[in-house]
Design a protein around this motif. Structure first.
Motif, mmCIF file in Angstrom:
data_model
loop_
_atom_site.group_PDB
_atom_site.id
_atom_site.type_symbol
_atom_site.label_atom_id
_atom_site.label_comp_id
_atom_site.label_asym_id
_atom_site.label_seq_id
_atom_site.Cartn_x
_atom_site.Cartn_y
_atom_site.Cartn_z
ATOM 1 N N GLN A 23 0.861 -1.197 0.000
ATOM 2 C CA GLN A 23 0.000 0.000 0.000
ATOM 3 C C GLN A 23 0.885 1.230 0.000
ATOM 4 O O GLN A 23 1.738 1.391 0.866
ATOM 5 C CB GLN A 23 -0.886 0.019 1.259
ATOM 6 N N ALA A 25 0.884 5.241 0.160
ATOM 7 C CA ALA A 25 0.004 6.319 0.629
ATOM 8 C C ALA A 25 -0.045 7.491 -0.334
ATOM 9 O O ALA A 25 0.990 7.975 -0.810
ATOM 10 C CB ALA A 25 0.461 6.790 2.003
ATOM 11 N N ILE A 26 -1.259 7.939 -0.616
ATOM 12 C CA ILE A 26 -1.476 9.167 -1.393
ATOM 13 C C ILE A 26 -1.618 10.334 -0.411
ATOM 14 O O ILE A 26 -1.042 11.396 -0.592
ATOM 15 C CB ILE A 26 -2.757 9.047 -2.243
ATOM 16 N N ASP A 27 -2.413 10.097 0.635
ATOM 17 C CA ASP A 27 -2.630 11.073 1.707
ATOM 18 C C ASP A 27 -2.998 10.253 2.943
ATOM 19 O O ASP A 27 -2.918 9.021 2.901
ATOM 20 C CB ASP A 27 -3.674 12.129 1.263
ATOM 21 N N VAL A 29 -5.601 9.148 4.173
ATOM 22 C CA VAL A 29 -6.727 8.208 4.081
ATOM 23 C C VAL A 29 -6.747 7.365 2.809
ATOM 24 O O VAL A 29 -7.575 6.467 2.690
ATOM 25 C CB VAL A 29 -8.096 8.941 4.208
ATOM 26 N N ARG A 30 -5.841 7.621 1.858
ATOM 27 C CA ARG A 30 -5.929 6.926 0.576
ATOM 28 C C ARG A 30 -4.614 6.231 0.217
ATOM 29 O O ARG A 30 -3.545 6.747 0.529
ATOM 30 C CB ARG A 30 -6.297 7.918 -0.533
ATOM 31 N N VAL A 31 -4.755 5.095 -0.434
ATOM 32 C CA VAL A 31 -3.569 4.343 -0.857
ATOM 33 C C VAL A 31 -3.725 3.864 -2.295
ATOM 34 O O VAL A 31 -4.836 3.744 -2.801
ATOM 35 C CB VAL A 31 -3.304 3.109 0.044
ATOM 36 N N ILE A 32 -2.593 3.535 -2.898
ATOM 37 C CA ILE A 32 -2.583 2.794 -4.166
ATOM 38 C C ILE A 32 -2.186 1.373 -3.813
ATOM 39 O O ILE A 32 -1.173 1.146 -3.141
ATOM 40 C CB ILE A 32 -1.559 3.388 -5.160
ATOM 41 N N THR A 33 -3.002 0.398 -4.229
ATOM 42 C CA THR A 33 -2.689 -0.994 -3.921
ATOM 43 C C THR A 33 -3.145 -1.885 -5.076
ATOM 44 O O THR A 33 -3.364 -1.401 -6.187
ATOM 45 C CB THR A 33 -3.282 -1.395 -2.550
ATOM 46 N N ARG A 105 4.978 4.661 -6.680
ATOM 47 C CA ARG A 105 4.294 5.233 -5.513
ATOM 48 C C ARG A 105 4.155 6.738 -5.728
ATOM 49 O O ARG A 105 4.929 7.324 -6.502
ATOM 50 C CB ARG A 105 5.113 4.966 -4.242
ATOM 51 N N LYS A 113 -5.537 15.400 4.123
ATOM 52 C CA LYS A 113 -6.444 14.789 3.154
ATOM 53 C C LYS A 113 -6.638 15.733 1.967
ATOM 54 O O LYS A 113 -6.937 16.919 2.163
ATOM 55 C CB LYS A 113 -7.780 14.490 3.845
ATOM 56 N N LYS A 116 -11.432 17.789 -2.684
ATOM 57 C CA LYS A 116 -12.030 17.887 -4.017
ATOM 58 C C LYS A 116 -12.047 19.365 -4.412
ATOM 59 O O LYS A 116 -12.319 20.221 -3.572
ATOM 60 C CB LYS A 116 -13.450 17.317 -3.939
#
Ligand code: CTP
Ligand code: CA
Length: 221
Positions: A23, A25-27, A29-33, A105, A113, A116
């Protein structure tokens, strides 16, 4: 242990196995997996344990419980996994990289966070991760995995050459009963002599033993 598989041919051996999808981390609360369930790596770890090995399982997040009698190191990112693998392999006899490691990554992790905005499009800059298997070198057997959606054997053979592997375990993720989230796998083993062994559909635990049969032979030679 009461009954060691293959007569405990891994007694006195240390085997490092990686598993799961990293995983990145993007921020906060968010991940790339990815869709790796971790099952293949856990099955290899259990098979090695059952043959008498001291097993270290370096695992990215999965829904699976820690296997009994296996030293389990929980990590998140490719970098965490790299650090743990490089710390464990120098005194080991084999590294079996079943983990699905992120290739890229986010270049920076946002501290807060990401909100938008009014824009309809947004993008995230990515940078390459370290190739753990290509970096981990030493006096131990090195086994890779190769999940492919096309040109299975050619792509897998290419990885044996590029990463100078002793063995690669290749599977076609488009095939029924193979790959993500199931307990079976149909794999092709390709060794450094480019010898190809096509195995039938087996449980992941049985595939683990087939891999260990090859590792065992390499450790004897
Ligand atoms: N691997 C690794 N570190 C990475 C990427 C992959 O150690 N940063 C390992 C995997 O655990 C696997 C092997 O390398 O055992 C092959 O992974 P794969 O993703 O198939 O190969 P790549 O070289 O990343 O090529 P591609 O994704 O383009 O197919
Ligand atoms: Ca990859």
């Amino acid at each position: 242990a009461a009954a060691l598989g293959k007569d405990g041919d891994f007694a006195g051996r240390k085997v490092v196995v990686s598993a799961g999808g990293t995983q990145e981390a993007i921020d906060p609360v968010r991940v790339i997996t990815n869709h790796s369930s971790g099952r293949m790596g856990y099955a290899v770890a259990e098979a090695a344990r059952d043959r008498g090995a001291e097993v270290v399982l370096v695992t990215a997040p999965t829904a699976l419980p820690d296997p009994p009698l296996v030293r389990t190191i929980r990590v998140k990112s490719a970098q965490d996994m790299c650090d743990a693998v490089l710390a464990e392999t120098p005194m080991s006899d084999a590294l079996i990289m079943a983990a699905a490691v992120a290739d890229y990554r986010p270049s920076v992790m946002a501290e807060q966070k990401i909100k938008k905005t009014a824009a309809d499009e947004m993008s995230i800059d990515l940078e390459k991760t370290t190739d753990i298997l290509a970096t981990a070198r030493g006096n131990f057997v090195r086994v890779g995995f190769s999940a492919e959606s096309e040109n299975l054997e050619a792509n897998a053979a290419d990885k044996v050459r590029r990463k100078e592997l002793d063995l690669i375990v290749a599977n076609d993720i488009t095939e029924e009963g193979s790959g993500f989230g199931v307990d079976t796998n149909r794999v092709v083993l390709i060794d450094r002599e480019m010898e190809v062994e096509r195995l039938p559909l087996l449980t992941k635990y049985e595939v683990g033993h087939k891999i260990l049969d090859r590792v065992s032979a390499l450790l004897k030679s």
